[in-house]
Scaffold this motif. Structure first.
Motif, PDB file in Angstrom:
ATOM      1  N   MET A 245      61.777   8.294  12.268  1.00 10.45           N
ATOM      2  CA  MET A 245      63.195   8.615  12.376  1.00 10.45           C
ATOM      3  C   MET A 245      64.071   7.624  11.607  1.00 10.45           C
ATOM      4  O   MET A 245      65.233   7.880  11.415  1.00 10.45           O
ATOM      5  CB  MET A 245      63.618   8.655  13.837  1.00 10.45           C
ATOM      6  CG  MET A 245      62.988   9.741  14.684  1.00 10.45           C
ATOM      7  SD  MET A 245      63.654  11.365  14.394  1.00 10.45           S
ATOM      8  CE  MET A 245      65.228  11.268  15.179  1.00 10.45           C
TER       9      MET A 245
ATOM     10  N   THR B 166      65.324   9.145   8.359  1.00  9.09           N
ATOM     11  CA  THR B 166      66.322  10.168   8.680  1.00  9.09           C
ATOM     12  C   THR B 166      67.643   9.522   9.088  1.00  9.09           C
ATOM     13  O   THR B 166      68.711  10.024   8.728  1.00  9.09           O
ATOM     14  CB  THR B 166      65.801  11.088   9.802  1.00  9.09           C
ATOM     15  OG1 THR B 166      64.603  11.702   9.351  1.00  9.09           O
ATOM     16  CG2 THR B 166      66.809  12.162  10.158  1.00  9.09           C
TER      17      THR B 166
ATOM     18  N   TRP C 238      67.820  16.799  11.244  1.00  7.59           N
ATOM     19  CA  TRP C 238      67.320  16.211  12.491  1.00  7.59           C
ATOM     20  C   TRP C 238      66.162  17.026  13.067  1.00  7.59           C
ATOM     21  O   TRP C 238      65.205  16.457  13.583  1.00  7.59           O
ATOM     22  CB  TRP C 238      68.449  16.078  13.499  1.00  7.59           C
ATOM     23  CG  TRP C 238      69.560  15.181  13.028  1.00  7.59           C
ATOM     24  CD1 TRP C 238      69.449  14.084  12.210  1.00  7.59           C
ATOM     25  CD2 TRP C 238      70.947  15.316  13.312  1.00  7.59           C
ATOM     26  NE1 TRP C 238      70.685  13.538  11.982  1.00  7.59           N
ATOM     27  CE2 TRP C 238      71.629  14.270  12.647  1.00  7.59           C
ATOM     28  CE3 TRP C 238      71.689  16.207  14.056  1.00  7.59           C
ATOM     29  CZ2 TRP C 238      73.006  14.088  12.711  1.00  7.59           C
ATOM     30  CZ3 TRP C 238      73.061  16.029  14.121  1.00  7.59           C
ATOM     31  CH2 TRP C 238      73.697  14.985  13.458  1.00  7.59           C
ATOM     32  N   LEU C 239      66.270  18.349  12.992  1.00  7.51           N
ATOM     33  CA  LEU C 239      65.171  19.198  13.477  1.00  7.51           C
ATOM     34  C   LEU C 239      63.902  18.960  12.662  1.00  7.51           C
ATOM     35  O   LEU C 239      62.812  18.822  13.223  1.00  7.51           O
ATOM     36  CB  LEU C 239      65.559  20.674  13.420  1.00  7.51           C
ATOM     37  CG  LEU C 239      66.578  21.159  14.448  1.00  7.51           C
ATOM     38  CD1 LEU C 239      67.021  22.585  14.130  1.00  7.51           C
ATOM     39  CD2 LEU C 239      66.021  21.053  15.852  1.00  7.51           C
TER      40      LEU C 239
ATOM     41  N   SER D 160      63.099  16.325  10.980  1.00  8.28           N
ATOM     42  CA  SER D 160      62.591  14.987  11.277  1.00  8.28           C
ATOM     43  C   SER D 160      61.786  14.986  12.565  1.00  8.28           C
ATOM     44  O   SER D 160      60.722  14.372  12.642  1.00  8.28           O
ATOM     45  CB  SER D 160      63.752  14.002  11.389  1.00  8.28           C
ATOM     46  OG  SER D 160      63.286  12.725  11.743  1.00  8.28           O
ATOM     47  N   HIS D 161      62.286  15.699  13.554  1.00 10.38           N
ATOM     48  CA  HIS D 161      61.623  15.714  14.862  1.00 10.38           C
ATOM     49  C   HIS D 161      60.326  16.530  14.840  1.00 10.38           C
ATOM     50  O   HIS D 161      59.317  16.103  15.414  1.00 10.38           O
ATOM     51  CB  HIS D 161      62.576  16.272  15.918  1.00 10.38           C
ATOM     52  CG  HIS D 161      62.009  16.275  17.293  1.00 10.38           C
ATOM     53  ND1 HIS D 161      61.859  15.137  18.038  1.00 10.38           N
ATOM     54  CD2 HIS D 161      61.523  17.294  18.043  1.00 10.38           C
ATOM     55  CE1 HIS D 161      61.311  15.448  19.199  1.00 10.38           C
ATOM     56  NE2 HIS D 161      61.102  16.743  19.232  1.00 10.38           N
ATOM     57  N   TYR D 162      60.361  17.693  14.198  1.00  5.85           N
ATOM     58  CA  TYR D 162      59.224  18.605  14.281  1.00  5.85           C
ATOM     59  C   TYR D 162      58.251  18.521  13.105  1.00  5.85           C
ATOM     60  O   TYR D 162      57.113  18.946  13.238  1.00  5.85           O
ATOM     61  CB  TYR D 162      59.706  20.049  14.442  1.00  5.85           C
ATOM     62  CG  TYR D 162      60.286  20.300  15.798  1.00  5.85           C
ATOM     63  CD1 TYR D 162      59.462  20.421  16.910  1.00  5.85           C
ATOM     64  CD2 TYR D 162      61.657  20.393  15.990  1.00  5.85           C
ATOM     65  CE1 TYR D 162      59.982  20.637  18.169  1.00  5.85           C
ATOM     66  CE2 TYR D 162      62.192  20.612  17.251  1.00  5.85           C
ATOM     67  CZ  TYR D 162      61.348  20.733  18.334  1.00  5.85           C
ATOM     68  OH  TYR D 162      61.863  20.941  19.577  1.00  5.85           O
TER      69      TYR D 162
ATOM     70  N   ASP E   6      59.606  12.471   9.386  1.00  6.83           N
ATOM     71  CA  ASP E   6      60.713  11.675   8.877  1.00  6.83           C
ATOM     72  C   ASP E   6      60.825  11.740   7.353  1.00  6.83           C
ATOM     73  O   ASP E   6      61.915  11.884   6.807  1.00  6.83           O
ATOM     74  CB  ASP E   6      60.512  10.227   9.345  1.00  6.83           C
ATOM     75  CG  ASP E   6      61.736   9.363   9.190  1.00  6.83           C
ATOM     76  OD1 ASP E   6      62.860   9.870   9.347  1.00  6.83           O
ATOM     77  OD2 ASP E   6      61.563   8.159   8.914  1.00  6.83           O
TER      78      ASP E   6
ATOM     79  N   SER F 183      62.041  22.936   9.115  1.00  2.45           N
ATOM     80  CA  SER F 183      62.277  22.885  10.564  1.00  2.45           C
ATOM     81  C   SER F 183      61.559  24.032  11.259  1.00  2.45           C
ATOM     82  O   SER F 183      60.914  23.840  12.299  1.00  2.45           O
ATOM     83  CB  SER F 183      63.777  22.957  10.870  1.00  2.45           C
ATOM     84  OG  SER F 183      64.445  21.850  10.333  1.00  2.45           O
TER      85      SER F 183
END
Length: 127
Positions: A1, A4, A64-65, A67-69, A72, A118
Motif C-alpha cells: 500500500m 499506492t 485503492w480497489l 491496490s487492495h485486491y 500495490d 480491480s
C-alpha cells in the motif's frame, strides 16, 4: 500500500497544480472571483482544473480497489500513468484545446486499466 499512498499524493499534487494554474490565470487575466467569464486562456485553465476534479473519482476509487485486491505495484503504475496523461492533457489544453487528446486518452486508458485490474482482483479473491 506504500506505493499506492505515494501515488495518491501524486494524483492530488496534479490536481493541486491545475488549481494553482487556474488561480494564476485568474490573476494574470484579472478576472475577479466568482466570475468564470474572461479571455480564452483563462477559460482553458479553469476547464482543465474542473475536468481534473471530475476525473478524481475515476482514478482514486479503482486505484485503492486495485491496490487492495490485485497489488500495490499494479495500482501505483496505473495511477502514475493517469498523472502523466493528466499533465499532458493540461499542457496541451493550455496551448490549444485541440492538443489535449493524447493526454485525455492516456488518462482514460489508465482509469480503464485500473477498473479492469480491480475487477480481476475481485474475481480472483472470491470466496
Amino acid at each position: 500500500m506504500r506505493l499506492t499512498a505515494w501515488t495518491t499524493l501524486a494524483i492530488l499534487g496534479v490536481y493541486f497544480w491545475t488549481g494553482v494554474m487556474a488561480g494564476w490565470a485568474r490573476n494574470k487575466y484579472q478576472v475577479a472571483a466568482p466570475s468564470m467569464d474572461g479571455p480564452l486562456p483563462f477559460q482553458n485553465a479553469q476547464r482543465v482544473h474542473i475536468n481534473t476534479l471530475e476525473q478524481l473519482p475515476l482514478v482514486l476509487v479503482p486505484l485503492w480497489l486495485c491496490s487492495h485486491y490485485l497489488g500495490d505495484t499494479w495500482a501505483a503504475a496505473g495511477g502514475l500513468l493517469w498523472c502523466v496523461g493528466r499533465i499532458l492533457y493540461a499542457l496541451g489544453y493550455y496551448r490549444d484545446p485541440a492538443r489535449r487528446e493524447t493526454g485525455f486518452v492516456i488518462g482514460m486508458l489508465a482509469c480503464g486499466a485500473l477498473v479492469a485490474a480491480s475487477a480481476a482482483g475481485l474475481l480472483l479473491h472470491q470466496p
